[in-house]
Design a protein around this motif. Sequence first.
Motif, PDB file in Angstrom:
ATOM      1  N   SER A  89       0.820  -1.207   0.000  1.00 10.63           N
ATOM      2  CA  SER A  89       0.000   0.000   0.000  1.00 10.63           C
ATOM      3  C   SER A  89       0.860   1.266   0.000  1.00 10.63           C
ATOM      4  N   GLU A  90       1.908   1.249   0.822  1.00 11.54           N
ATOM      5  CA  GLU A  90       2.788   2.417   0.881  1.00 11.54           C
ATOM      6  C   GLU A  90       3.507   2.620  -0.441  1.00 11.54           C
ATOM      7  N   HIS A  91       3.881   1.518  -1.084  1.00 12.11           N
ATOM      8  CA  HIS A  91       4.557   1.567  -2.387  1.00 12.11           C
ATOM      9  C   HIS A  91       3.699   2.320  -3.405  1.00 12.11           C
ATOM     10  N   ILE A  92       2.428   1.970  -3.492  1.00 13.71           N
ATOM     11  CA  ILE A  92       1.537   2.635  -4.442  1.00 13.71           C
ATOM     12  C   ILE A  92       1.308   4.080  -4.022  1.00 13.71           C
ATOM     13  N   GLY A  93       1.245   4.329  -2.699  1.00 14.59           N
ATOM     14  CA  GLY A  93       1.105   5.700  -2.216  1.00 14.59           C
ATOM     15  C   GLY A  93       2.254   6.578  -2.688  1.00 14.59           C
ATOM     16  N   SER A 116      -6.741   4.622   3.450  1.00 13.34           N
ATOM     17  CA  SER A 116      -5.722   5.446   2.795  1.00 13.34           C
ATOM     18  C   SER A 116      -5.403   4.947   1.390  1.00 13.34           C
ATOM     19  N   ALA A 117      -5.453   3.622   1.185  1.00 14.19           N
ATOM     20  CA  ALA A 117      -5.239   3.095  -0.158  1.00 14.19           C
ATOM     21  C   ALA A 117      -6.386   3.511  -1.075  1.00 14.19           C
ATOM     22  N   GLY A 118      -7.616   3.401  -0.586  1.00 14.71           N
ATOM     23  CA  GLY A 118      -8.767   3.794  -1.395  1.00 14.71           C
ATOM     24  C   GLY A 118      -8.748   5.266  -1.767  1.00 14.71           C
ATOM     25  N   LEU A 119      -8.260   6.113  -0.853  1.00 14.27           N
ATOM     26  CA  LEU A 119      -8.207   7.550  -1.126  1.00 14.27           C
ATOM     27  C   LEU A 119      -7.294   7.894  -2.303  1.00 14.27           C
ATOM     28  N   GLY A 176       1.198  10.746   2.669  1.00 16.12           N
ATOM     29  CA  GLY A 176       0.793  10.433   4.032  1.00 16.12           C
ATOM     30  C   GLY A 176       0.864   8.956   4.351  1.00 16.12           C
ATOM     31  N   ASN A 177       0.745   8.109   3.335  1.00  9.31           N
ATOM     32  CA  ASN A 177       0.767   6.662   3.561  1.00  9.31           C
ATOM     33  C   ASN A 177       2.039   6.198   4.257  1.00  9.31           C
ATOM     34  N   PHE A 178       3.145   6.886   3.996  1.00  5.65           N
ATOM     35  CA  PHE A 178       4.413   6.535   4.626  1.00  5.65           C
ATOM     36  C   PHE A 178       4.306   6.650   6.142  1.00  5.65           C
ATOM     37  N   ALA A 179       3.760   7.770   6.621  1.00  9.12           N
ATOM     38  CA  ALA A 179       3.713   8.018   8.066  1.00  9.12           C
ATOM     39  C   ALA A 179       2.851   6.991   8.788  1.00  9.12           C
ATOM     40  N   SER A 180       1.666   6.720   8.243  1.00  7.23           N
ATOM     41  CA  SER A 180       0.788   5.754   8.900  1.00  7.23           C
ATOM     42  C   SER A 180       1.367   4.349   8.832  1.00  7.23           C
ATOM     43  N   SER A 181       2.004   4.027   7.724  1.00  5.18           N
ATOM     44  CA  SER A 181       2.600   2.703   7.578  1.00  5.18           C
ATOM     45  C   SER A 181       3.751   2.500   8.555  1.00  5.18           C
ATOM     46  N   ALA A 201       9.977   1.153   4.661  1.00 10.06           N
ATOM     47  CA  ALA A 201      10.168   2.422   3.970  1.00 10.06           C
ATOM     48  C   ALA A 201      10.805   2.228   2.601  1.00 10.06           C
ATOM     49  N   GLY A 202      11.769   1.297   2.513  1.00 12.60           N
ATOM     50  CA  GLY A 202      12.417   1.058   1.227  1.00 12.60           C
ATOM     51  C   GLY A 202      11.441   0.519   0.197  1.00 12.60           C
ATOM     52  N   GLY A 203      10.576  -0.390   0.638  1.00  9.41           N
ATOM     53  CA  GLY A 203       9.573  -0.922  -0.270  1.00  9.41           C
ATOM     54  C   GLY A 203       8.609   0.152  -0.726  1.00  9.41           C
ATOM     55  N   GLY A 204       8.330   1.114   0.166  1.00 12.43           N
ATOM     56  CA  GLY A 204       7.490   2.236  -0.222  1.00 12.43           C
ATOM     57  C   GLY A 204       8.224   3.179  -1.154  1.00 12.43           C
ATOM     58  N   ASN A 205       9.456   3.526  -0.778  1.00 14.15           N
ATOM     59  CA  ASN A 205      10.254   4.444  -1.596  1.00 14.15           C
ATOM     60  C   ASN A 205      10.418   3.958  -3.031  1.00 14.15           C
ATOM     61  N   ILE A 206      10.461   2.642  -3.198  1.00 19.02           N
ATOM     62  CA  ILE A 206      10.694   2.100  -4.526  1.00 19.02           C
ATOM     63  C   ILE A 206       9.510   2.362  -5.464  1.00 19.02           C
TER      64      ILE A 206
END
Length: 460
Positions: free
Chosen positions: A47-51, A110-113, A146-151, A172-177
């Motif tokens: 979810s954070e990755h897509i965010g 948050s993903a739906g938003l 915002g997804n990063f912070a909640s994740s 965080a790395g998986g999100g950053n990617i």
Amino acid sequence: MTAPSTAPAPPSRGGRWIQQWDPENETFWKETGEKVAKRNLLFSVLSEHIGFSIWTMWSVLVLFMGPEYGLTPADKFLLTSMVTLVGAVVRVPYTFAVAIFGGRNWTIISAGLLLVPTVAAFAVIKPGTSFNTFLLVGLLAGIGGGNFASSMTNINAFFPLRKKGWALGLNAGGGNIGVPVIQLVALAIIGASGGPRVLLGIYIPFIVVAAILAALFMDNLENVKNDTGAAKDAVKDGHTWIMSFLYIGTFGSFIGYSFAFGQVLQNQFGRTPLEAAYVTFIGPLLGSLIRPVGGALADKYGGAKITLYNYVGMGVATAVLIAASMQKSLGLFTVAFVVLFVLSGLGNGSTFKMIPGIFHTKALAKGLEGEAAAAYGRRLSGASMGLIGAVGALGGVGINLAFRQSFLSYGSGTGAFVAFLAFYAACFVVTWAVYLRRSAAKGQATTASEAKPQLSYAEV
């Protein structure tokens, strides 16, 4: 201590809350906790990755926006600056949303938003649309930040202190990617002569899938309560603001350069959108992949030490960038920029590992032990992470505004890089002075009960 049998992993399909959670209990962790924590980590990363991809999509969309869109380079830098700003600001409420709604529940929401900015951009991205409309729709994309912070707040609660550097770095790395992934997808679309709507259309179904998977496989933790007292304590604690400053240097650099790299290549070196897209993904990709390494190195050697040496490297890379910019050497400039991305990613991992370590050290200084110390550390580190992440992301705003002013004033990004070099030097000094210096003056100014933990900050 909570016995393993009292806190079994709940059926994920039921979406039930986990009533008891004690990751510091090694028996509980091995028999129950680790499996549940890793499952939540996996879908949190998705979810954070897509965010991140949606947050940074305008760094890609501006590459599609040629002369027919009527936007100047300054307009584009302003647009990406404002997107970054919203992403930074929403991190604060997103942090506390986990405690209000639950980690699983908020991940679904948050993903739906993310559908809102994606569908809106799909509707307006065409020549003839006004700059103000692009700016308004771009601001909507900021919610992806915002997804990063909640994740991170959610995952911080799932893992024991000894595993936080690795877990938070991987999360965080998986999100950053998500940044290089959307840039790679854009490269493929540009290469196939496709338009920006194709890019947006690809992401809409992935957003829906991420929300569904979170609903099916994630859990809420009952012991993560909304604690306004923790938020107030975190705001009052000087370390929250010191770490915010240091995180500007690492994550602020990562996200700011992610938005700006392609535009700098276009405006300073005359690269076409396709030529810029061929290289812009490399830096964010390597910076994302190395973030868990930064966390793991911090677990082993201490986050403060890794962060200190990392700022030395970032300073050297920036000095090379200044020389390459002045000499108009595209090859050297590109290599140095990619190295700077890598170092920003490494520093992201080490600085975020420092946060729970710092507050755990403060708990020990208060005389707390065992689970009481761990709970205190989780409480304040969880509350501070959103604020630190928000302030750190503001560095990305500063970077884009600095580039905008540098191109307006000098026609290149050289002036901005000089400012960044000075800032990295300041980060080096702060890291050394606060977390690694062991002077007699500090020892005399610290109470006897705090003296030992103060020295142990080098290991956080």
